[in-house]
Design a protein around this motif. Structure first.
Motif, PDB file in Angstrom:
ATOM      1  N   ASP A 245       5.020   6.062  -7.285  1.00 38.47           N
ATOM      2  CA  ASP A 245       4.619   5.903  -5.884  1.00 38.47           C
ATOM      3  C   ASP A 245       5.704   5.271  -5.025  1.00 38.47           C
ATOM      4  O   ASP A 245       5.512   5.100  -3.827  1.00 38.47           O
ATOM      5  CB  ASP A 245       3.363   5.027  -5.814  1.00 38.47           C
ATOM      6  CG  ASP A 245       2.159   5.699  -6.446  1.00 38.47           C
ATOM      7  OD1 ASP A 245       1.919   6.875  -6.143  1.00 38.47           O
ATOM      8  OD2 ASP A 245       1.470   5.038  -7.245  1.00 38.47           O
ATOM      9  N   LYS A 273       2.085  11.809   2.568  1.00 34.72           N
ATOM     10  CA  LYS A 273       2.121  10.410   2.998  1.00 34.72           C
ATOM     11  C   LYS A 273       3.548   9.977   3.316  1.00 34.72           C
ATOM     12  O   LYS A 273       3.786   9.245   4.285  1.00 34.72           O
ATOM     13  CB  LYS A 273       1.484   9.518   1.934  1.00 34.72           C
ATOM     14  CG  LYS A 273      -0.015   9.792   1.764  1.00 34.72           C
ATOM     15  CD  LYS A 273      -0.712   8.763   0.926  1.00 34.72           C
ATOM     16  CE  LYS A 273      -0.537   8.958  -0.537  1.00 34.72           C
ATOM     17  NZ  LYS A 273      -1.360   8.035  -1.346  1.00 34.72           N
ATOM     18  N   HIS A 278       5.021   6.795   5.206  1.00 31.97           N
ATOM     19  CA  HIS A 278       4.689   5.799   4.188  1.00 31.97           C
ATOM     20  C   HIS A 278       5.724   5.839   3.060  1.00 31.97           C
ATOM     21  O   HIS A 278       6.030   6.908   2.532  1.00 31.97           O
ATOM     22  CB  HIS A 278       3.301   6.063   3.607  1.00 31.97           C
ATOM     23  CG  HIS A 278       2.191   5.962   4.606  1.00 31.97           C
ATOM     24  ND1 HIS A 278       1.755   4.751   5.114  1.00 31.97           N
ATOM     25  CD2 HIS A 278       1.438   6.918   5.207  1.00 31.97           C
ATOM     26  CE1 HIS A 278       0.775   4.967   5.973  1.00 31.97           C
ATOM     27  NE2 HIS A 278       0.571   6.269   6.058  1.00 31.97           N
ATOM     28  N   ASP A 280       5.366   3.661   0.308  1.00 37.15           N
ATOM     29  CA  ASP A 280       4.596   3.359  -0.895  1.00 37.15           C
ATOM     30  C   ASP A 280       3.451   4.357  -0.933  1.00 37.15           C
ATOM     31  O   ASP A 280       2.571   4.342  -0.073  1.00 37.15           O
ATOM     32  CB  ASP A 280       4.071   1.924  -0.840  1.00 37.15           C
ATOM     33  CG  ASP A 280       3.339   1.504  -2.115  1.00 37.15           C
ATOM     34  OD1 ASP A 280       2.881   2.391  -2.865  1.00 37.15           O
ATOM     35  OD2 ASP A 280       3.226   0.286  -2.356  1.00 37.15           O
ATOM     36  N   LEU A 281       3.463   5.228  -1.926  1.00 39.60           N
ATOM     37  CA  LEU A 281       2.544   6.363  -1.937  1.00 39.60           C
ATOM     38  C   LEU A 281       1.282   6.107  -2.755  1.00 39.60           C
ATOM     39  O   LEU A 281       0.481   7.025  -2.961  1.00 39.60           O
ATOM     40  CB  LEU A 281       3.271   7.603  -2.481  1.00 39.60           C
ATOM     41  CG  LEU A 281       4.630   7.905  -1.839  1.00 39.60           C
ATOM     42  CD1 LEU A 281       5.216   9.182  -2.428  1.00 39.60           C
ATOM     43  CD2 LEU A 281       4.521   8.002  -0.325  1.00 39.60           C
ATOM     44  N   ARG A 285      -2.664   1.884  -1.208  1.00 37.58           N
ATOM     45  CA  ARG A 285      -1.848   1.294  -0.162  1.00 37.58           C
ATOM     46  C   ARG A 285      -1.480   2.263   0.955  1.00 37.58           C
ATOM     47  O   ARG A 285      -0.912   1.848   1.966  1.00 37.58           O
ATOM     48  CB  ARG A 285      -0.582   0.686  -0.784  1.00 37.58           C
ATOM     49  CG  ARG A 285      -0.902  -0.458  -1.754  1.00 37.58           C
ATOM     50  CD  ARG A 285       0.343  -1.103  -2.318  1.00 37.58           C
ATOM     51  NE  ARG A 285       1.007  -0.276  -3.309  1.00 37.58           N
ATOM     52  CZ  ARG A 285       0.742  -0.292  -4.607  1.00 37.58           C
ATOM     53  NH1 ARG A 285      -0.219  -1.068  -5.070  1.00 37.58           N
ATOM     54  NH2 ARG A 285       1.402   0.475  -5.454  1.00 37.58           N
ATOM     55  N   SER A 286      -1.772   3.530   0.779  1.00 38.04           N
ATOM     56  CA  SER A 286      -1.581   4.504   1.851  1.00 38.04           C
ATOM     57  C   SER A 286      -2.523   5.670   1.606  1.00 38.04           C
ATOM     58  O   SER A 286      -2.899   5.944   0.466  1.00 38.04           O
ATOM     59  CB  SER A 286      -0.126   4.992   1.918  1.00 38.04           C
ATOM     60  OG  SER A 286       0.264   5.603   0.704  1.00 38.04           O
ATOM     61  N   ASP A 289      -3.181  11.363   5.833  1.00 35.53           N
ATOM     62  CA  ASP A 289      -3.545  11.315   7.254  1.00 35.53           C
ATOM     63  C   ASP A 289      -3.867  12.738   7.713  1.00 35.53           C
ATOM     64  O   ASP A 289      -2.959  13.520   8.014  1.00 35.53           O
ATOM     65  CB  ASP A 289      -2.378  10.728   8.051  1.00 35.53           C
ATOM     66  CG  ASP A 289      -2.699  10.537   9.526  1.00 35.53           C
ATOM     67  OD1 ASP A 289      -3.671  11.152  10.016  1.00 35.53           O
ATOM     68  OD2 ASP A 289      -1.960   9.791  10.192  1.00 35.53           O
ATOM     69  N   GLU A 341      11.950  12.246   6.953  1.00 36.21           N
ATOM     70  CA  GLU A 341      11.644  10.826   6.814  1.00 36.21           C
ATOM     71  C   GLU A 341      12.586  10.183   5.804  1.00 36.21           C
ATOM     72  O   GLU A 341      13.070   9.064   6.012  1.00 36.21           O
ATOM     73  CB  GLU A 341      10.186  10.648   6.360  1.00 36.21           C
ATOM     74  CG  GLU A 341       9.753   9.208   6.227  1.00 36.21           C
ATOM     75  CD  GLU A 341       9.762   8.446   7.543  1.00 36.21           C
ATOM     76  OE1 GLU A 341       9.955   7.207   7.498  1.00 36.21           O
ATOM     77  OE2 GLU A 341       9.581   9.077   8.604  1.00 36.21           O
TER      78      GLU A 341
END
Length: 371
Positions: A245, A273, A278, A280-281, A285-286, A289, A341
């Motif tokens: 992650d 994510k 994000h 941290d996958l 914690r995420s 969306d 990203e």
């Protein structure tokens, strides 16, 4: 910031979980007990050591044996509330006298690995006993020698019962540490559910790949994505990073230690994510969306009804399937956004990046170009 305000102390206070001891701390305690017995004929039980930050834990002995010119002490590792694969392992240390001037020599006994590839903080051929535990053991040998009149010239052989079997569940085989476990720990303390061990393994994986001359590495979220990358690019094992992650850990370390090319491969939902920003996958914690996916779908040509369907989808996979049925390449759009990203996190480091999204079966459902 002190420990009371942040870092390990704050994490423990927040979680209420019990800390444990590293294999390095256990080996140091066993070394101290064995050398004390070698010089005095008596094993201290419990045996107390001093950790790098000044803590002075005591350890009960689980095994002891005094021979002619050598002594062995064993300590069962207690990892506290951390789900550590070495929890409950018996760490044994045999200390043997050496001629004056020999210094402290480390040996790998059964269940402790040997370094076979460059890129780690130890030379090839050395037992996998990391620098801080080595320093701790040397310091405690010197202390015991000063107290009881020894020379401090000893051979320290560390073994871990069933260590070779346990090591199959660790990164050691991938890193070229063969024959067993590593003796680890920079503070001596295991913080429950700490991400530090995994992130440290990622860093060591990058180091090993660079030392081996690899110019193309892959950060993979699991074994299925590793197989996909190998099939796509034929990368060798030491070029594969078990990212899990921790996408941010991979990107930030490679930003400081560049390679020519990085491929990121993982499940569509997880990499969506990353695409949304994000690093941290982890699912705790995420989250996926759906609004972000709906906006990507709109940019990819989805009509209003499909955008609404994606926004209300139960899972990322459901959103992907709806778009695929309508001819909207949501997988590719996520891969491109994730790549962009990643490039943003790399901050201009000379690393080319591409992203591959897969489904649970390992089928590629989205792919970016290299940029």
């Amino acid at each position: 910031m002190n420990e009371a305000e942040g870092g390990r102390g704050a994490q423990l206070k927040h979680t209420g979980l019990r800390p444990g001891w590293t294999t390095g701390a256990c080996a140091t305690a066993a070394t101290t007990a064995a050398y004390t017995a070698l010089l005095t004929g008596e094993f201290p039980d419990p045996v107390t050591i001093t950790l790098p930050k000044g803590q002075t834990p005591s350890f009960a002995l689980a095994a002891e044996e005094l021979g002619d010119g050598s002594a062995m002490a064993g300590i069962v590792k207690d990892a506290g509330d951390d789900p550590d694969v070495t929890h409950g392992a018996l760490v044994r240390v045999t200390v043997r006298r050496l001629p004056a001037g020999s210094g402290v020599v480390f040996k790998a006994g059964p269940g402790v690995g040997t370094v076979t590839r460059p890129g780690l903080p130890l030379p090839v051929g050395e037992p996998a006993v990391n620098p801080v535990p080595r320093r701790m053991m040397r310091e405690h040998i010197a202390e015991v020698a000063g107290r009881y009149g020894g020379t401090g010239d000893v051979e320290i052989t560390i073994s871990v019962d069933h260590g070779e079997e346990i090591a199959r569940s660790t990164w050691n085989p991938r890193l070229g540490i063969l024959g067993g476990l590593s003796i680890l720990g920079t503070t001596g303390i295991v913080v429950p559910y700490s991400c530090s061990a995994w992130i440290d393994s990622i860093r060591r994986g990058v180091d090993v790949a660079r030392a081996a001359g690899r110019t193309h590495v892959a950060g993979c979220t699991g074994s299925t994505s590793e197989k996909t990358v190998v099939a796509a690019y034929g990368l060798p094992e030491d070029a594969l990073l078990d990212m899990g992650d921790f996408a941010g850990a991979v990107l930030k370390y490679i930003r400081r230690h560049p390679v020519d090319r990085l491929t990121i491969c993982g499940g569509f939902a997880k990499l969506s994510k990353l695409a949304a920003g994000h690093l941290d996958l982890h699912s705790g914690r995420s989250q996926v969306d759906n609004g972000f996916l709906a906006e990507l779908a709109r940019r990819g040509g989805a009509d209003g009804a499909l955008v609404a369907e994606v926004a209300g989808a139960n899972t990322g996979l459901a959103a992907l399937q709806s778009c695929a049925a309508a001819g909207v390449p949501l997988g590719d759009l996520v891969a491109v956004a994730a790549r962009d990203e990643a490039l943003a996190v790399l901050r201009g480091a000379p690393v080319a990046v591409d992203v591959i999204c897969i489904d649970r079966a390992g089928t590629i459902v989205g792919r970016s170009g290299v940029a």
